[in-house]
Write an enzyme that holds these catalytic residues in place. Structure first.
Site, PDB file in Angstrom:
ATOM      1  N   GLY A  47       0.851  -1.182   0.000  1.00  0.00           N
ATOM      2  CA  GLY A  47       0.000   0.000   0.000  1.00  0.00           C
ATOM      3  C   GLY A  47       0.887   1.232   0.000  1.00  0.00           C
ATOM      4  N   LEU A  48       0.929   1.948   1.135  1.00  0.00           N
ATOM      5  CA  LEU A  48       1.745   3.159   1.274  1.00  0.00           C
ATOM      6  C   LEU A  48       1.365   4.176   0.202  1.00  0.00           C
ATOM      7  CD1 LEU A  48       4.983   1.160   2.027  1.00  0.00           C
ATOM      8  CD2 LEU A  48       3.927   2.738   3.634  1.00  0.00           C
ATOM      9  N   HIS A  49       0.071   4.408   0.095  1.00  0.00           N
ATOM     10  CA  HIS A  49      -0.426   5.424  -0.832  1.00  0.00           C
ATOM     11  C   HIS A  49      -1.840   5.822  -0.413  1.00  0.00           C
ATOM     12  CE1 HIS A  49      -1.863   1.598  -2.837  1.00  0.00           C
ATOM     13  NE2 HIS A  49      -2.986   2.304  -2.807  1.00  0.00           N
ATOM     14  N   ALA A  50      -2.315   6.911  -1.019  1.00  0.00           N
ATOM     15  CA  ALA A  50      -3.724   7.309  -0.888  1.00  0.00           C
ATOM     16  C   ALA A  50      -4.278   7.440  -2.304  1.00  0.00           C
ATOM     17  CB  ALA A  50      -3.834   8.636  -0.143  1.00  0.00           C
ATOM     18  N   ARG A  95      -3.030   4.425   3.326  1.00  0.00           N
ATOM     19  CA  ARG A  95      -3.164   3.080   3.886  1.00  0.00           C
ATOM     20  C   ARG A  95      -1.873   2.277   3.741  1.00  0.00           C
ATOM     21  NH1 ARG A  95      -6.498   2.154  -0.455  1.00  0.00           N
ATOM     22  NH2 ARG A  95      -7.014   4.322  -0.041  1.00  0.00           N
TER      23      ARG A  95
END
Ligand code: TYD
Length: 131
Positions: A47-50, A95
């Protein structure tokens, strides 16, 4: 936070359990895409993004994993460990998924086709957009 934990209705009987997912009924958008992750390594954070517009519902249909959610002001961690548990994530939420069990299958229902331009992958840019 534009996040909602949902316990989906189980249609259970002596044979076992069944979960039904229906767009614009118990899934609050039109489903344009389904994807899932499996064989995720134990130490990995994904993830590590919006997203700018995308809406999603996440399920761990097998095994378990933890989802960290961040709206730029507060964070929360949710452990998904039952197939009937879902998390709705609206736009503008950072997230991160981690602590996957070996048998984890993380399934995602999404409101749009894959579109890299909808991603915010830089945390500082995300925070600036939250102000
Ligand atoms: P990636 O964005 O790194 O996954 P996450 O950040 O959610 O852990 O996606 C991994 C690869 O899969 C990347 O090359 C893009 C591709 N991909 C698709 O082709 N379609 C999709 O629907 C998704 C979610 C990813």
């Amino acid at each position: 936070m534009k996040v909602k934990y949902i316990d989906f209705q189980k249609h259970g009987d002596y044979r076992g359990q069944l979960i039904a997912l229906e767009e614009n009924r118990n899934i609050p958008f039109t489903i344009r895409r389904v994807y899932f992750m499996y064989d995720t390594k134990e130490y990995v954070h994904r993830g590590l993004h919006a997203h700018k517009k995308l809406k999603q519902v996440l399920f761990c249909v097998s095994g378990a994993c933890t989802i960290k959610l961040d709206n730029g002001h507060e964070t929360m961690d949710i452990r998904l460990e039952k197939p009937f548990q879902g998390i709705f994530i609206g736009p503008g939420i950072w997230r991160e998924m981690y602590d996957f069990t070996e048998d984890a299958v993380l399934m995602v229902l999404a409101s749009e086709f894959y579109d890299e331009s909808d991603y915010i992958r830089d945390y500082d840019t995300f925070l600036k957009n939250c102000l």
